[in-house]
Design an enzyme around this catalytic site. Structure first.
Site, PDB file in Angstrom:
ATOM      1  N   SER A 116    -105.894 -74.345  47.477  1.00  0.00           N
ATOM      2  CA  SER A 116    -104.493 -74.481  47.904  1.00  0.00           C
ATOM      3  C   SER A 116    -104.334 -74.585  49.424  1.00  0.00           C
ATOM      4  O   SER A 116    -103.408 -73.996  49.994  1.00  0.00           O
ATOM      5  CB  SER A 116    -103.646 -73.345  47.323  1.00  0.00           C
ATOM      6  OG  SER A 116    -103.694 -73.388  45.903  1.00  0.00           O
ATOM      7  N   GLY A 154    -107.886 -80.173  47.363  1.00  0.00           N
ATOM      8  CA  GLY A 154    -107.599 -80.867  46.114  1.00  0.00           C
ATOM      9  C   GLY A 154    -106.241 -81.549  46.166  1.00  0.00           C
ATOM     10  O   GLY A 154    -106.089 -82.635  46.733  1.00  0.00           O
ATOM     11  N   GLY A 155    -105.235 -80.887  45.607  1.00  0.00           N
ATOM     12  CA  GLY A 155    -103.906 -81.487  45.450  1.00  0.00           C
ATOM     13  C   GLY A 155    -103.369 -82.139  46.713  1.00  0.00           C
ATOM     14  O   GLY A 155    -102.857 -83.270  46.671  1.00  0.00           O
ATOM     15  N   ASN A 186    -110.781 -83.765  47.568  1.00  0.00           N
ATOM     16  CA  ASN A 186    -111.327 -83.856  46.212  1.00  0.00           C
ATOM     17  C   ASN A 186    -110.200 -84.391  45.328  1.00  0.00           C
ATOM     18  O   ASN A 186    -109.280 -83.651  44.985  1.00  0.00           O
ATOM     19  CB  ASN A 186    -111.782 -82.465  45.744  1.00  0.00           C
ATOM     20  CG  ASN A 186    -112.171 -82.459  44.274  1.00  0.00           C
ATOM     21  OD1 ASN A 186    -112.390 -83.507  43.684  1.00  0.00           O
ATOM     22  ND2 ASN A 186    -112.254 -81.275  43.682  1.00  0.00           N
ATOM     23  N   TRP A 187    -110.295 -85.668  45.002  1.00  0.00           N
ATOM     24  CA  TRP A 187    -109.204 -86.290  44.240  1.00  0.00           C
ATOM     25  C   TRP A 187    -109.186 -85.845  42.780  1.00  0.00           C
ATOM     26  O   TRP A 187    -108.239 -86.128  42.056  1.00  0.00           O
ATOM     27  CB  TRP A 187    -109.336 -87.808  44.289  1.00  0.00           C
ATOM     28  CG  TRP A 187    -109.024 -88.426  45.615  1.00  0.00           C
ATOM     29  CD1 TRP A 187    -108.698 -87.783  46.788  1.00  0.00           C
ATOM     30  CD2 TRP A 187    -108.984 -89.836  45.915  1.00  0.00           C
ATOM     31  NE1 TRP A 187    -108.467 -88.695  47.785  1.00  0.00           N
ATOM     32  CE2 TRP A 187    -108.638 -89.959  47.288  1.00  0.00           C
ATOM     33  CE3 TRP A 187    -109.216 -90.984  45.179  1.00  0.00           C
ATOM     34  CZ2 TRP A 187    -108.515 -91.208  47.913  1.00  0.00           C
ATOM     35  CZ3 TRP A 187    -109.098 -92.223  45.796  1.00  0.00           C
ATOM     36  CH2 TRP A 187    -108.737 -92.333  47.153  1.00  0.00           C
ATOM     37  N   LYS A 188    -110.241 -85.222  42.308  1.00  0.00           N
ATOM     38  CA  LYS A 188    -110.362 -84.850  40.890  1.00  0.00           C
ATOM     39  C   LYS A 188    -110.123 -86.090  40.016  1.00  0.00           C
ATOM     40  O   LYS A 188    -110.459 -87.197  40.424  1.00  0.00           O
ATOM     41  CB  LYS A 188    -109.396 -83.718  40.543  1.00  0.00           C
ATOM     42  CG  LYS A 188    -109.479 -82.568  41.541  1.00  0.00           C
ATOM     43  CD  LYS A 188    -108.835 -81.334  41.036  1.00  0.00           C
ATOM     44  CE  LYS A 188    -108.762 -80.315  42.165  1.00  0.00           C
ATOM     45  NZ  LYS A 188    -108.581 -78.973  41.700  1.00  0.00           N
ATOM     46  N   HIS A 203    -118.538 -77.477  41.636  1.00  0.00           N
ATOM     47  CA  HIS A 203    -117.109 -77.178  41.689  1.00  0.00           C
ATOM     48  C   HIS A 203    -116.767 -76.250  40.522  1.00  0.00           C
ATOM     49  O   HIS A 203    -117.327 -76.376  39.427  1.00  0.00           O
ATOM     50  CB  HIS A 203    -116.299 -78.475  41.600  1.00  0.00           C
ATOM     51  CG  HIS A 203    -114.845 -78.256  41.892  1.00  0.00           C
ATOM     52  ND1 HIS A 203    -113.981 -77.753  40.952  1.00  0.00           N
ATOM     53  CD2 HIS A 203    -114.125 -78.427  43.024  1.00  0.00           C
ATOM     54  CE1 HIS A 203    -112.768 -77.642  41.500  1.00  0.00           C
ATOM     55  NE2 HIS A 203    -112.834 -78.049  42.756  1.00  0.00           N
ATOM     56  N   GLU A 224    -114.443 -76.196  38.499  1.00  0.00           N
ATOM     57  CA  GLU A 224    -114.027 -76.878  37.258  1.00  0.00           C
ATOM     58  C   GLU A 224    -115.247 -77.374  36.482  1.00  0.00           C
ATOM     59  O   GLU A 224    -115.240 -77.384  35.254  1.00  0.00           O
ATOM     60  CB  GLU A 224    -113.042 -78.017  37.594  1.00  0.00           C
ATOM     61  CG  GLU A 224    -111.680 -77.453  37.977  1.00  0.00           C
ATOM     62  CD  GLU A 224    -110.867 -78.302  38.931  1.00  0.00           C
ATOM     63  OE1 GLU A 224    -111.158 -79.501  39.091  1.00  0.00           O
ATOM     64  OE2 GLU A 224    -109.926 -77.746  39.535  1.00  0.00           O
ATOM     65  N   GLY A 232    -105.716 -74.905  42.966  1.00  0.00           N
ATOM     66  CA  GLY A 232    -104.623 -75.548  42.230  1.00  0.00           C
ATOM     67  C   GLY A 232    -103.520 -74.593  41.815  1.00  0.00           C
ATOM     68  O   GLY A 232    -102.678 -74.945  40.989  1.00  0.00           O
ATOM     69  N   GLU A 250    -114.672 -71.476  47.496  1.00  0.00           N
ATOM     70  CA  GLU A 250    -113.447 -71.787  46.776  1.00  0.00           C
ATOM     71  C   GLU A 250    -113.164 -70.693  45.753  1.00  0.00           C
ATOM     72  O   GLU A 250    -113.670 -70.761  44.610  1.00  0.00           O
ATOM     73  CB  GLU A 250    -113.582 -73.126  46.042  1.00  0.00           C
ATOM     74  CG  GLU A 250    -113.810 -74.310  46.951  1.00  0.00           C
ATOM     75  CD  GLU A 250    -113.258 -75.587  46.336  1.00  0.00           C
ATOM     76  OE1 GLU A 250    -112.439 -76.233  46.987  1.00  0.00           O
ATOM     77  OE2 GLU A 250    -113.623 -75.913  45.195  1.00  0.00           O
TER      78      GLU A 250
HETATM   79  C1  PEP Z   1    -110.402 -78.233  44.845  1.00  0.00           C
HETATM   80  O1  PEP Z   1    -110.229 -78.908  43.852  1.00  0.00           O
HETATM   81  O2  PEP Z   1    -111.530 -78.174  45.344  1.00  0.00           O
HETATM   82  C2  PEP Z   1    -109.260 -77.534  45.427  1.00  0.00           C
HETATM   83  C3  PEP Z   1    -109.483 -76.705  46.406  1.00  0.00           C
HETATM   84  O3  PEP Z   1    -108.031 -77.796  44.873  1.00  0.00           O
HETATM   85  P1  PEP Z   1    -106.595 -77.375  45.489  1.00  0.00           P
HETATM   86  O4  PEP Z   1    -106.623 -77.718  46.973  1.00  0.00           O
HETATM   87  O5  PEP Z   1    -105.604 -78.209  44.738  1.00  0.00           O
HETATM   88  O6  PEP Z   1    -106.424 -75.922  45.280  1.00  0.00           O
END
Ligand code: PEP
Length: 257
Positions: free
Chosen positions: A212, A233-234, A9-11, A95, A97, A173, A167
């Site tokens: 994470s 994500g990251g 997930n590049w956000k 998600h 966010e 994040g 999640e």
């Molecule tokens: C996400 O955005 O779905 C996510 C899990 O982010 P991260 O891996 O950065 O925690």
């Protein structure tokens, strides 16, 4: 055996140049016939670029959200059918966010899931509790509410075409990953909730863990019986890291689970 998958997930990150470098680096490592699915969910202006670079490869692509509407006077919205036109296979819905920053309620998320299915996309339906909810012992109640909203709106059979991502909001994040035991407990609860409606659908349903995920913790998380890969994500913005996470899912498939 259930599908195993690692989805990035590049956000709100990327540019034409950096996307190209990242996708080309992934293409060097992920074969066409991959034992575990590998995909990236990109900001929507880059769907065409993802299609150009990834068509015919072993890497899928998708959007990070879709509208609950198919078309009409909804300025700024992104229809699932438009996403599908760019060859995308996936759409993240719900998600955290989107839920916390943009007001997506359980009912809206269920409508978005239905819209993605109408467009023949594979929705990646995100659920998870906040830290406060976990500390108050409400994790299962929150997951039940989120999953039930989808089951009520779409019916359990619609989950056959989808993926769930657990999640925990406190792990997204933050660098604070759920332990493999915490992830397994939540995943088993979600699967059980679906199984109460249809055991076969529940058994086939891929449930990814997100929050994470890194190369250093992926193997332990993915070795849990109800964890079928990750939503990342990251770490999905760093080719080496993302490939290593995907390889951790491949290793589970090769072990026969
Ligand atoms: C996400 O955005 O779905 C996510 C899990 O982010 P991260 O891996 O950065 O925690």
């Amino acid at each position: 055996m259930r599908l195993k998958a690692v989805v990035g997930n590049w956000k709100l990150n990327g540019s034409l140049a950096s996307n190209e470098a990242l996708l080309k680096a992934l293409l060097r490592e992920v074969p066409r016939e991959a034992p575990a699915a590998c995909a990236v969910c990109v900001p929507s202006p880059y769907l065409a670029q993802a299609g150009q670079l990834l068509t015919g490869s072993g890497i899928g692509w998708g959007s990070q959200d879709v509208s609950r509407f198919d078309k009409g006077a909804y300025t700024g919205e992104l229809a699932a059918g438009m996403v599908a036109e760019f060859g995308a296979r996936y759409a993240i819905v719900g998600h955290s966010e989107r839920r916390t920053l943009f007001g997506d309620t359980d009912a809206v998320v269920a409508e978005k899931y239905a819209a993605a299915r109408r467009a023949k996309l594979t929705p990646i339906f995100c659920v998870g509790e906040t830290l406060q909810e976990r500390e108050q012992g409400l994790t299962e109640a929150v997951l039940a509410r989120q999953v039930d909203a989808l089951l009520d709106k779409c019916g359990v059979k619609e989950l056959d075409g989808g993926i769930v991502a657990y999640e925990p909001v406190w792990a997204i994040g933050t660098g604070r990953t759920a332990t493999s035991a915490q992830a397994q407990e939540a995943h088993a609860f979600i699967r059980g909730r679906v199984a109460a409606k249809d055991g076969k659908v529940a058994e086939r349903l891929p449930i990814l863990y997100g929050g994470s995920v890194k190369a250093s913790n992926a193997t332990e998380l993915f070795s849990m019986p109800d964890v079928d890969g990750g939503l990342v994500g990251g770490a999905s913005l760093v080719a080496e890291e993302f490939v290593a996470i995907w390889r951790a899912a491949v290793a589970q498939v090769e072990k026969g689970r």
